[in-house]
Design a protein around this motif. Structure first.
Motif, short mmCIF file in Angstrom:
data_model
loop_
_atom_site.label_atom_id
_atom_site.label_comp_id
_atom_site.label_asym_id
_atom_site.label_seq_id
_atom_site.Cartn_x
_atom_site.Cartn_y
_atom_site.Cartn_z
N ARG A 203 43.21 20.95 36.80
CA ARG A 203 43.71 20.64 38.14
C ARG A 203 44.21 21.90 38.85
NH1 ARG A 203 44.80 16.79 42.15
NH2 ARG A 203 46.65 17.46 43.26
N GLU A 204 45.07 22.65 38.17
CA GLU A 204 45.64 23.82 38.86
C GLU A 204 45.93 24.93 37.86
OE1 GLU A 204 49.40 22.66 40.61
OE2 GLU A 204 49.54 20.99 39.20
N ARG A 205 45.97 26.17 38.38
CA ARG A 205 46.28 27.32 37.57
C ARG A 205 47.76 27.66 37.76
NH1 ARG A 205 43.55 28.97 33.32
NH2 ARG A 205 41.47 28.11 33.53
N LEU A 206 48.50 27.66 36.66
CA LEU A 206 49.91 28.01 36.73
C LEU A 206 50.18 29.05 35.67
CD1 LEU A 206 51.44 24.41 36.87
CD2 LEU A 206 51.32 26.00 38.78
N SER A 207 51.33 29.71 35.78
CA SER A 207 51.73 30.62 34.72
C SER A 207 52.08 29.78 33.50
CB SER A 207 52.95 31.43 35.16
OG SER A 207 54.06 30.56 35.24
N PRO A 208 51.93 30.34 32.29
CA PRO A 208 52.23 29.56 31.09
C PRO A 208 53.60 28.91 31.14
CG PRO A 208 51.28 31.67 30.50
CD PRO A 208 51.47 31.70 31.97
N LYS A 209 54.56 29.62 31.70
CA LYS A 209 55.92 29.08 31.74
C LYS A 209 56.00 27.87 32.68
CE LYS A 209 60.46 31.10 31.59
NZ LYS A 209 61.33 32.15 32.12
N ALA A 210 55.39 28.05 33.85
CA ALA A 210 55.39 26.95 34.80
C ALA A 210 54.63 25.76 34.24
CB ALA A 210 54.75 27.40 36.11
N GLU A 211 53.57 26.06 33.48
CA GLU A 211 52.80 25.00 32.85
C GLU A 211 53.67 24.18 31.92
OE1 GLU A 211 49.36 26.13 30.59
OE2 GLU A 211 48.18 26.46 32.41
N THR A 212 54.39 24.88 31.04
CA THR A 212 55.24 24.19 30.08
C THR A 212 56.26 23.32 30.81
OG1 THR A 212 55.01 26.14 28.72
CG2 THR A 212 56.66 24.53 28.03
N ALA A 213 56.81 23.87 31.88
CA ALA A 213 57.80 23.10 32.64
C ALA A 213 57.16 21.83 33.21
CB ALA A 213 58.36 23.97 33.78
N ARG A 214 55.92 21.97 33.71
CA ARG A 214 55.23 20.81 34.27
C ARG A 214 54.97 19.75 33.20
NH1 ARG A 214 53.52 17.72 36.75
NH2 ARG A 214 51.50 17.89 37.74
N LEU A 215 54.60 20.21 32.00
CA LEU A 215 54.31 19.27 30.93
C LEU A 215 55.56 18.50 30.53
CD1 LEU A 215 51.88 21.17 28.53
CD2 LEU A 215 51.40 19.84 30.57
N SER A 216 56.67 19.23 30.40
CA SER A 216 57.92 18.56 30.02
C SER A 216 58.29 17.54 31.09
CB SER A 216 59.05 19.57 29.88
OG SER A 216 58.71 20.52 28.92
#
Lengths: 288, 341, 341
Positions: free
Chosen positions: B124-137
């Motif tokens: 869906r979207e490209r995020l930084s790994p950190k932002a990704e983890t935050a989105r998953l949580s």
């Protein structure tokens, strides 16, 4: 989500490949069955397919090429290779079938007992099968055949035993699966004796893969028997079987290639035909 | 009826399976709408075509070349059936998401929850790994999973069915879909967990303004969450109405029969449950005329020859020549149906 | 065989003639939780000290969610499995230590109807030989005596005897379950364990099979141990209901009493979570949070306390006593008397 979609797609794909395999088989199956019919006919009625005598030596036509006097050429005694192949079919089939039957009976029994009883029996029989499996089938047959000496019976025993591990494994695995089925549980809960549960409910539902394996094993047994004959562990008779014919032709390979080549082709075709028939049978019997 | 916009509009959708000999109709002329922010429950028994319908909207049925799909599925005025595979795949990752009945087998057993969620997010979207983890949580929090770290690290088999279903829903919602297709999402779960998941779907639909097409065999589930109920039988939509109407005064005899045979939870217990006789027909051998007529207590001679169209009836639509909401037909005209299987 | 009248009112209960009595029955499994061979196996307490008595001619309903141990309890009760401890008395005979031929003879008196009708029928046998097998083996019936008896059994479960040659695969789900039932009643058993016997069937067919089971109980004087996760169906068929949670029966009462006046907070949550096909009933939902703990690692004190909305300090320390709410109603909860109605 992606994973779930992938699973669904994989399921669909599997169905598709299954379908394409069937449509290819329909064509090749015809050839396979036709070839097997020819081999069986040769074994049953060699005199009809090959008109000349396989035991008569004819010094006037030694090592003639295919087409010169006979269809597939002659060997160093002047016998027609075609005639020898036709007459050798019986030995090949008898050994292939008898060895398979022997291996199937012993192997299935071992697998059935191991799978049904489980526990220590399974462990013991399992290790026994594992030991047999350590050796390649041909090597195992070779060792047994050289220990027992050359005779048709010994050849059958040697080849048969080399097929035992395969049957034991297949049967054990199948019994383990079927044993856990609900209808077996239902039979147990109805109060039927273990013997009845085994023979009436587990066994009939476990044989399909064994039948498929048996067809394939007939093919490999023919090859193993031929290999032993090739190495001189077969039965010495007037008429060579396919393996001996292969061996016989070997010294003449440079000049008279046909003596070894045609038995090789016949052997290969037979094995391919048998295993294709086995594939078809597997689909028909609906084995997973 | 409130003038809400249509998000999905199925018109005359048909799905046929070519089994090598002939075409077997799995869905026949299915017509239904899903409006924005609405939960539509697609109710039916096995072989009714309800799951196939949902999977066809998702473009999954079409992956099997033996399936022939007809009709149109307008999603925001784009016909989903006319899209090529690549555009459909993009729709699936973005506007459409699906949750299946078996949560455990819908997750890949060899990857952790985290890697599967990440994969879905990256489509869906490209995020930084950190932002990704935050989105998953955040996504897991949204579906009521509080020990996110443990769940993210887990493999699917280590989680319970309810937990897997939450993960599946979280995965579906990562894409912020506009339409969630849920195929029996709670059937494999216990009732107390089912209540949680239904509550969750209902809440998310309000928060995300998402539409939901929920496939279920359970009239009770439909009554809990549906804004509209669509009943399918033997591949056809037989009734489509508001829950208030469907459950209080069903028009189709099949809907009526389905409701009648559910034992009550309060009040007197009937000595004999009013069962629908016979069994659900196999799609390969459907009865002529109305497919329900051999089991129908209201069947007229006409029902055996003509398949009724889906027409407006008492505030909803129904496909029946002799609906329960109409004056009962004179008795001699009725076709008598036995009640055995 | 005693003929038993139809029981749909609580008042007609038969008292003091138990056919099956379980006393402090436990079933524990040793489970390897680690791949490390030196890690000791853990004990899974599937059934943990259950006492229960089933009266002759009644249907005892056992409800609970997956993992509650209800199926294990059923299997132990009819001695498909051996209990780890406790005593089981069937028809005045202690059967917990029976084995071999003796056990097989007992089992003929206690038949099972399974959840999956197709899976429980041998695919290589015809319907007639499946139903006739027990008669051949145990009663030595052959030839026309056997076929007549099989035809009679098929008729009594609503199957057409002309279908005797059919394979299970050729039948519908409902018909398959009828075969399973015919097989179960072939030897005139006293007790039938119905383990989710209608759960896998279509809603419209569930009602038929439920009616058949009730009808057979009355005609043949059967006793049922009826295990299900669907509450409405249990309410319909059972005279008494036991609610299981994590290996224990936490509440037992007459059916009407239990549904109208649940005492255990878990029973209440279960009732509240069970969907009802009536959208106007937006009842007070008791949403249970979290998931049941694993029976490998039970909570101290009361096993429900981790999800209980009423849990207090005492619940973590002391296992709840068995409280006699009325002569026919017991509950395991510290707050049973004070929890109000």
């Amino acid at each position: 989500m992606a994973a779930a979609t992938a699973v669904a797609e994989a399921t669909v794909l599997r169905h598709r490949t299954w379908r394409s395999r069937v449509s290819v088989n329909n064509v090749t199956l015809g050839f396979s069955l036709a070839w097997l019919a020819v081999v069986v006919a040769a074994a049953a009625l060699p005199g009809v397919l090959a008109t000349d005598d396989a035991t008569t030596l004819d010094p006037t036509r030694v090592l003639t090429a295919p087409g010169e006097q006979t269809l597939l050429g002659t060997d160093h005694y002047g016998r027609s290779v075609l005639t020898l192949l036709v007459h050798g079919a019986r030995a090949a089939l008898v050994i292939g079938l008898a060895a398979t039957l022997l291996g199937m009976l012993i192997g299935s029994l071992v697998g059935l007992v191991a799978g049904y009883l489980g526990g220590a029996a399974d462990m013991l029989l399992g290790r026994f099968v594992d030991i047999l499996m350590c050796f390649p089938g041909v090597l195992l047959a070779l060792v047994i055949a050289s220990a027992l000496g050359a005779s048709t019976t010994n050849l059958i025993i040697a080849v048969g035993i080399s097929a035992v591990p395969g049957f034991a494994r297949v049967m054990r695995g199948q019994v383990l699966t079927i044993r856990g089925r609900l209808y077996v549980e239902a039979a147990r809960s109805a109060g039927f004796a273990p013997g009845r549960v085994l023979m009436r409910h587990i066994l009939p539902n476990s044989v399909a893969p064994t039948v498929v394996l048996a067809t394939v094993t007939v093919g490999t047994s023919v090859v193993v028997a031929a290999s032993l004959s090739f190495l001189g562990l077969g039965v010495r008779t007037e008429i060579p079987d396919w393996g001996q014919l292969l061996a016989m032709g070997q010294p003449y390979l440079a000049g008279a290639w046909w003596i070894s080549t045609f038995p090789g082709i016949v052997l290969t075709l037979t094995v391919i035909a048998v295993s294709l028939a086995g594939d078809w049978l597997r689909d028909r019997l609906d084995v997973d | 009826m409130p003038a809400r916009d249509h998000l999905l509009r199925l018109d005359g959708v048909s799905v046929e399976l070519d089994n090598g000999h002939r075409d077997i109709p799995l869905v026949r002329d299915a017509t239904l709408d899903v409006r924005k922010g609405e939960i539509v429950c697609l109710v039916g028994e096995s072989g009714s075509g309800k799951s196939v319908t949902a999977r066809t909207v998702m473009g999954l049925t079409q992956l099997d070349r033996r399936m022939k799909v007809g009709g149109t599925a307008l999603f925001d005025d784009v016909d989903l059936f006319s899209l090529d595979a690549e555009r459909m795949r993009r729709m699936r990752g973005r506007d459409l998401a699906m949750v299946f009945q078996e949560p455990l087998s819908s997750l890949d057993p060899v990857f952790t929850v985290e890697s599967q969620l990440r994969e879905g997010l990256r489509r869906r979207e490209r995020l930084s790994p950190k932002a990704e983890t935050a989105r998953l949580s955040e996504a897991l929090q949204e579906v009521g999973i509080h020990d996110c770290e443990r769940v993210l690290r887990s493999y699917p088999h280590a989680l319970s069915g309810g937990m897997c279903q939450r993960v599946m829903i979280a995965m579906a919602l990562l894409a912020r879909p506009r339409l969630l297709l849920a195929d029996e999402p709670t059937t494999a779960l216990d009732v107390t967990i089912q209540a949680q998941i239904l509550e969750l779907i209902d809440r998310l639909r309000h928060e995300e303004d998402m539409s939901v097409l929920l496939v279920t065999h359970d009239m009770g589930v439909a009554a809990e969450v549906a804004d509209r109920v669509v009943v399918m039988y033997a591949g056809r939509v037989v009734e489509d109405a508001d829950p208030q109407k469907v459950f209080a005064a069903p028009a189709h005899p099949y809907t009526g029969g389905l409701l009648a045979c559910i034992p009550p939870m309060v009040g007197a217990r009937p000595v004999v449950l009013p069962a629908i006789g016979g069994s659900v027909p196999d799609p390969s051998s459907l009865p002529g005329g109305c497919a329900f007529h051999p089991r129908c207590v209201n069947a007229l001679p006409r029902c055996t020859t003509e398949d009724p169209p889906l027409e407006p009836e008492a505030g909803g639509t129904v496909a029946c020549w002799n609906p329960l909401t109409r004056e009962a037909a004179p008795a001699p005209e009725l076709v008598h149906n036995g009640g055995s299987a | 065989m005693t003929a038993v009248v139809g029981i749909q009112d609580a008042g007609e209960r038969l008292d003091g003639d138990p056919i099956l009595t379980l006393d402090e029955v436990s079933k524990h499994f040793q489970v390897r939780t680690s791949t490390n061979p030196f890690h000791p196996a853990s004990t899974l307490r599937a059934v943990d000290g259950v006492s229960l008595s089933i009266e002759r001619g009644e249907t005892f309903g056992l409800v609970g969610e997956s993992g509650s141990g209800k199926s294990t309890l059923g299997r132990v009760a009819v001695r498909l499995d051996a209990p780890t401890s406790g005593t089981i008395t069937f028809d005045g005979q202690s059967i917990e230590n029976q084995g071999g031929e003796q056990l097989r003879r007992t089992r003929r008196q206690m038949q099972v109807v399974f959840q999956d009708p197709l899976g429980s029928l041998n695919p290589r046998m015809s319907v007639g030989s499946i139903i006739g097998e027990p008669l051949r083996v145990f009663e030595g019936l052959r030839g026309s005596t056997l076929t007549d008896r099989v035809a009679e059994l098929m008729r009594s479960v609503g199957l057409d005897p002309s279908r005797a040659a059919a394979r299970p695969r050729a039948l519908s789900g409902g018909q398959r379950q009828r075969v399973g039932i015919a097989r179960a009643i072939a030897l005139n058993p006293r007790l039938i364990l119905a383990d989710e016997a209608v759960s896998a069937l279509d809603v419209s067919v569930q009602a038929q099979i439920t009616n058949l089971l009730v009808d057979l109980r009355e005609r043949l004087g059967l006793t049922y141990l009826f295990i299900a996760h669907g509450l409405p169906i249990v309410r319909q068929v059972a005279q008494r209901v036991g609610v299981m949670y994590l290996g224990r029966i936490v509440e037992v009462a007459d059916t009407d009493d239990l549904f109208a006046n649940p005492q255990h907070p878990y029973t209440r949550a279960l009732l509240a979570a069970s969907p009802v096909p009536d959208p106007t009933v937006r009842r007070e939902r008791i949403i249970l949070h979290g998931e049941p703990p694993t029976p490998l690692n039970l909570p101290s004190g009361c096993r429900f306390r981790t999800r209980c909305p009423m849990a207090a300090e005492v619940c973590a320390q002391v296992a709840p006593p068995v409280v006699q709410v009325s002569p026919t109603h017991t509950v395991e909860c510290h707050f049973a008397e004070t929890s109000g109605i």
